[in-house]
Scaffold this active site. Structure first.
Site, PDB file in Angstrom:
ATOM      1  N   GLU A 150       0.800  -1.100  -0.056  1.00  0.00           N
ATOM      2  CA  GLU A 150      -0.092   0.148  -0.081  1.00  0.00           C
ATOM      3  C   GLU A 150       0.833   1.261  -0.003  1.00  0.00           C
ATOM      4  OE1 GLU A 150      -2.212   0.385   3.618  1.00  0.00           O
ATOM      5  OE2 GLU A 150      -4.006   1.875   2.502  1.00  0.00           O
TER       6      GLU A 150
ATOM      7  N   HIS B  45      -4.514  -4.810   0.290  1.00  0.00           N
ATOM      8  CA  HIS B  45      -4.331  -3.602  -0.850  1.00  0.00           C
ATOM      9  C   HIS B  45      -3.347  -4.141  -2.030  1.00  0.00           C
ATOM     10  CE1 HIS B  45      -6.194  -0.580   1.645  1.00  0.00           C
ATOM     11  NE2 HIS B  45      -5.568  -0.995   2.677  1.00  0.00           N
TER      12      HIS B  45
END
Lengths: 568, 568
Positions: B410, B435
Site C-alpha cells: 500500500e 491492498h
C-alpha cells in the site's frame, strides 16, 4: 525467537525472489555488465538520489511534497533548480525522443520573441478582451500581408468588433491588466513564478527584445504564455481532471498555430527544437507534425506555404542546426506525418496520399504516420480501417515504407474505444505505441507488444498533467511494463505546453520516485530508445556508438564531480 | 479502399485477440456458463450502465464529472442516490467482505447516537477549542466512572485547561460555532451535504435522539462527524496527497477510540456491523480488530475490559445479529487479530502470544493475524521476521492455525520498504494480501500470487481517498490483476471514515467506470470472494450455496424490475 537458520532461509528466499524478478527488468543486462567506473558512479548516484529524496521531497513533517509528486507541485518544490540529481540527469545523454508534437515542443517564449520581431503579426479574439472575458475568450494570431487592414479599435476595449484583426504590437503595448503571474506572488518584483523562469531556453533566440519590452509588454507576454501552457496560476480555474485538462490543452494549439505558422518562425523554431534538445542531451527527435492545416504563411504574409515547403524548411533548419553543433556531436530529427482523428475517411485518404507524396519527395525525412487528438471523444482507429489498410497496399505499390506509430490507450476508460485502439494499432503493425496508458492491464497485449518488439512511448509528465494518473508513482503502465521488459521510451509529448522541456524532467521524476531505478537504469532506457527510431540499422548503429561515447564521457564527468562522495 | 476480405481479416483478427485476452479474465467462466436469465439480465444491465454513464457521468459539456471519478466528487454528483445501476448494485449479493478495520466500519453517526445515551461520556482536547483551534486540536472521548471529576469550565472557552475532561452532554449542548456543513451549502436548511444524508444507516440505532437534539447539538454532531471522517468540507484544508490524507486519517481513529471502546457501545456497534453489512448484501465479514490497546471501558466505567472480554462481546453480538436476521439468511463475521507496525519485536511477541491465547479460547472466531498502519513510514515486515517465524512454530506447537493476512504494497514508492513488504508477505505464506496497490508492477510476484492462490484485497475507494490513485480508472493494480485472473476481492477498508459503507460504492465505481465489467463480472467477483474466507471448506460450501440462492433470487428481481428494458 525463530532459529537463526529459519531466519537465514527466509532472507535467502526473499533475496532469490527479488533477483529472479530483477533479472526480467529492462536494466538487468546493463547492471550485470557495468564497468568499474559505471558501478562506482551508479552507487554514488543512488546514495545521492536517496539523500535528495530525504532532503527535498520526503522531509519530516512536510506534508505538501513527495518524490514523484504532480509536476507543477514539484516545480514549485524546486524540480528543475540545480541539485545533484538534477545536474546529473540534465547532463546525461538521453538517446532518442520518440514522442513529441512539433507545435508543442519549443518554449513558447521563443514564439513570443519571434512575434515581437514580426511586423505583420496580428491578433484577434472572438469577443472584446475585457477583464471578464480575458480568460474565456478564444484568442488567435496570424501574420497578415502588409496590405491587409487592421482595426484601430483596441482589442481590450468594449468597442472591439469580435473577430477583427488588430496589430500585435499595439495590443501588446496597451495591455491594460495586471501581470497574471504577479497575482500568484503578491509581489511586483516577481514577473513569473520562480519555477517558470527556469523553463526559459538556456540560449535565448537571436534578436533583442529589450527595446520593445515594457511592463505592459511583460504582462501581455505572460498572458499569452498562459494561453499557450497548462501552467496553473490564480487567474485561471484549477484543473482537477482529464476532461478539464484536455479542454485547456486543446485551446493552446489554436493560440500557438498563428505564431508558429509563419515561414521564418517555422524555420527558427525547428532549429531551436534541435538545438534545445541537443542542450538536454537528446541525440535524435522524431517530431509528430500535424499536417491538418493545408497552408501556412510565407515570409511575405501570403497564406500559401504548402506541406512540401514546410518539410523543406524543416530539412533546412535541421541541417543548419547540425552544422552549428559541428561534426563532433551526432544530432538529428525526423518527421512523423500526422493528422487529427476527427476527419472522415475520404479526407483521411487525402492526407495519406499527401503523406505518400512527401515520403517520395523526402524519403529520408518522413518516417512514420499517426493519428492524433483526444482519443476518448474522437474517432477510434477501427473507424479508419479501410483507409489504413489501403494505405499499406499503396505503400507496397509505391515501394516505400511508412510504418504506423499510433497513439493508443491514452484513456481512463477500461474497455472504451480508446482502450480498444490498442488491439487495432497492434494488428495494424504499429511500430510503436504512443502513450499506452492502459496497456499494462491487458496481459495478452502486453505479451504481444513485447514479442513483436513494439516500443511504448510513455509520457509520464504529460499523462499526469492531462489527468491519467495522479503522479508518476501510480502510473498504470510505466513500471509494470518496465519490470516486464516491454520496450518503453520515456517521452515529453508537448513540453512547451506542460513546460517539461527536453527529457530531463521526465527522467528526474522517474529516478527520484522509484528506488529501484538507478543511474544505469536511466542509461539503459536512453540507450534502448535509439533501437526504436524509425531509421535504418546503419543509422541506429552510428547513434548508438555516439551515445556510448557520450555516456563514457558523462561517467567521467560524474566521477570527477561526485567521486569524492563515494563511501569507503 | 482496401478489399473487403482484408477488412474482414483485420476485424476477425481483432475479435480473436480480444477473445483470447478475455478468456484469461476472472469473469470468463461465469460469462460462458450463463443461464438464459443471467444472459438477459446481463445485457439489460450493460445497456442500463452505458445509459447511466452517458446521462450522469459523461454528459456532453460537463467537464466536472466522469465515470469512476474521485469518491467525494462522485458523491456530490449523485453516487449513492437511487439510480438504476445503484439500485441493482446495492441489492445484489456481495459475498464476503475480507478487508475492513473494525473501528472504521460502522457509520460514525451510530457512535454519536450511542454517546448521547451514555451519561458517563466525557470529552477532552489538547487545547481550548476556540474558533482558531477547533480544526487543529486533538479531541478525545472516554467514558469515565461516575465518581471521576469533570471540569465545569467550557471546553469552548479560552479558560479551558488543556487535557481536562468535561461532560460530553454539556459540551454538545453548548457548541458555539456554526454548523460546519452549512458553510458549504450557504443555506441554513442544509444540515449536511445531500450525499452525506445518504450515508446514514438504513436502520437507525435503537433509542431516540430527538429529545436531546437541538441546532447546537446538530452542529456539534457534524463537528465530531468531521473529526471522524475524511469527508471534505469548507472548514478543513483540502487534502491533495497521500501524506495529508494519512495525517487526517490517523487522527480519526483517536477520536473514534473513546466512543467505541465502551462495553455497551462495542456490543451494539458489532451487531450493527453485521446488520448493516447484511443490508448491503454482504454475507460474511472478516473484521481486522486492532488489539493495540490492552483495555477498554466496562459498563460501569472502569477501564478493565480485556481482549478476552472483547472477543466474547463480539461473539455475543454476532450471535444476536444472526438470530435477529433469522434462519433464512446466512450471515457471519470473524476476527483477524491485528496490532500496529510501530511496536518492537518484544512487544510483538506479547501480541502474538495474546493472539494464540485468544485463538485457543475462541478457535472458531480468530481466523488470522495482520500488522496494520501506514506502511511507508512504519516498520517493514522484514523487521519482524524473527518473531513472525517464531509465531509459525508456536502455532504448530499448539496445534492451531492462524494464517497471516498481511497488508503489503500500500504505497507509492517503487522499491521502498512498503513495496518490498510484498516479498516478505508472500514468502511468509500470507493467505491474502491487504491492498497490494503496487503488486501488478511486479511480474514475478503477480505470477506467484496467482500460482499460490493468494487473494488480493483491493480497496479502490480507500486507495483513491488515501492518495494512491487519482481514481479507480487509473488504479495501478486493480484491472491488471483482474484481467490476469489473479484473485481479487473488492473491499471497503475503513468505510465509516471514507463513508463508502458496505461494498455497493466500490462495486458501483468499478462497473460504472469499466465498460469491460458487467453484472455477471461483479457476481463472479462476489462469489469468488467466499473462496478466500478463512473458514473451513464446509463453511465455504454453505456460504456459496447461500450466495447462489441469493443470486438466483436477485436475477429474478432484476428481470421483474428491468425486464421491460430488454431490446427486442
Amino acid at each position: 525467537m525463530a532459529s537463526q537458520s529459519d531466519i537465514d532461509a527466509h532472507l535467502q528466499a526473499v533475496a532469490a525472489l527479488k533477483a529472479q524478478e530483477a533479472s526480467q527488468r529492462y536494466d538487468h543486462a546493463a547492471l550485470t555488465a557495468m564497468t568499474a567506473d559505471e558501478a562506482r558512479a551508479n552507487t554514488i548516484f543512488t546514495n545521492m538520489r536517496d539523500a535528495e529524496r530525504e532532503s527535498q521531497w520526503e522531509k519530516e513533517g512536510d506534508l505538501a511534497s513527495f518524490a514523484g509528486m504532480d509536476f507543477y507541485g514539484a516545480r514549485k518544490n524546486g524540480l528543475g533548480s540545480p541539485s545533484d540529481v538534477w545536474n546529473a540527469v540534465r547532463r546525461m545523454p538521453k538517446g532518442a525522443l520518440l514522442h513529441c508534437h512539433f507545435d508543442g515542443t519549443v518554449d513558447t517564449s521563443f514564439l513570443l520573441e519571434h512575434a515581437k520581431k514580426t511586423p505583420g503579426m496580428a491578433m484577434k479574439a472572438d469577443r472584446a478582451l475585457t477583464k471578464d472575458s480575458l480568460w474565456s475568450a478564444t484568442v488567435e494570431f496570424l501574420v497578415l500581408p502588409e496590405s491587409e487592414d487592421r482595426s484601430n479599435v483596441s482589442i481590450w476595449s468594449e468597442e472591439y468588433a469580435p473577430g477583427s484583426w488588430v496589430s500585435f504590437e499595439a495590443a501588446r503595448e496597451s495591455f491594460p491588466y495586471p501581470h497574471p503571474y504577479e497575482l500568484d506572488q503578491g509581489s511586483s518584483h516577481a514577473h513569473m513564478p520562480a519555477y517558470m523562469e527556469l523553463s526559459k531556453p538556456a540560449a535565448q533566440p537571436n534578436g533583442t527584445s529589450a527595446p520593445g519590452s515594457s511592463s505592459k509588454g511583460d504582462a501581455f507576454d505572460a498572458y499569452v504564455h498562459s494561453l499557450m501552457t497548462l501552467t496553473p496560476h490564480e487567474a485561471v480555474p484549477a484543473i482537477t481532471n482529464s476532461k478539464q485538462a484536455w479542454s485547456k490543452f486543446q485551446s493552446t494549439f489554436g493560440v500557438i498555430a498563428g505564431l508558429i505558422g509563419y515561414e521564418p518562425t517555422l524555420k527558427a523554431y525547428t532549429k531551436e527544437l534541435v538545438l534545445s534538445h541537443a542542450r538536454d542531451g537528446i541525440s535524435y527527435t522524431e517530431a509528430r507534425i500535424n499536417f491538418l492545416t493545408e497552408f501556412m504563411v510565407r515570409s511575405d504574409g501570403t497564406p500559401t506555404l504548402t506541406h512540401e515547403d514546410w518539410v523543406r524548411i524543416f530539412i533546412e533548419a535541421v541541417t543548419e542546426a547540425k552544422a552549428e553543433l559541428g561534426e563532433g556531436v551526432f544530432v538529428d530529427a525526423k518527421i512523423i506525418y500526422t493528422t487529427v482523428r476527427f476527419i472522415d475517411n475520404d479526407k483521411l485518404r487525402w492526407y495519406l496520399e499527401d503523406c505518400i507524396s512527401l515520403k517520395k519527395l523526402f524519403p529520408e525525412w518522413i518516417v512514420g504516420f499517426d493519428l492524433v487528438g483526444h482519443e476518448d471523444p474522437l474517432l477510434p482507429l477501427k473507424h479508419y480501417i479501410p483507409e489504413l489498410l489501403r494505405f499499406q497496399h499503396r505503400c507496397a505499390e509505391e515501394g516505400i515504407s511508412i510504418p504506423f506509430v499510433f497513439h493508443a490507450g491514452e484513456t481512463l476508460t477500461d474497455g472504451g474505444d480508446a482502450d480498444l485502439n490498442l488491439y487495432d494499432a497492434i494488428l495494424l503493425n504499429t511500430r510503436r505505441i504512443g502513450h499506452g496508458v492502459s496497456l499494462a492491464r491487458h496481459p495478452t497485449l502486453t505479451d504481444l507488444v513485447k514479442e513483436k518488439d513494439i516500443c511504448v512511448e510513455i509520457c509520464p509528465i504529460s499523462n499526469q498533467v492531462l489527468g491519467y494518473t495522479a503522479s508518476i508513482c501510480s502510473h498504470p503502465s510505466l513500471l509494470a511494463l518496465l519490470n516486464r521488459n516491454v520496450p518503453v521510451a520515456l517521452s515529453s509529448d508537448d513540453p512547451s505546453i506542460f513546460e517539461n522541456f527536453g527529457l530531463s524532467y521526465d527522467f528526474y521524476q522517474l529516478v527520484i520516485s522509484s528506488k529501484s531505478t538507478s543511474l544505469v537504469s536511466l542509461a539503459a532506457l536512453a540507450r534502448r530508445s535509439i533501437r526504436y527510431a524509425l531509421v535504418d540499422d546503419e543509422a541506429k548503429q552510428r547513434m548508438v556508438e555516439d551515445w556510448d561515447k557520450r555516456w563514457k564521457k558523462f561517467v567521467g564527468w560524474f566521477l570527477k564531480e561526485y567521486g569524492h562522495l563515494a563511501r569507503q
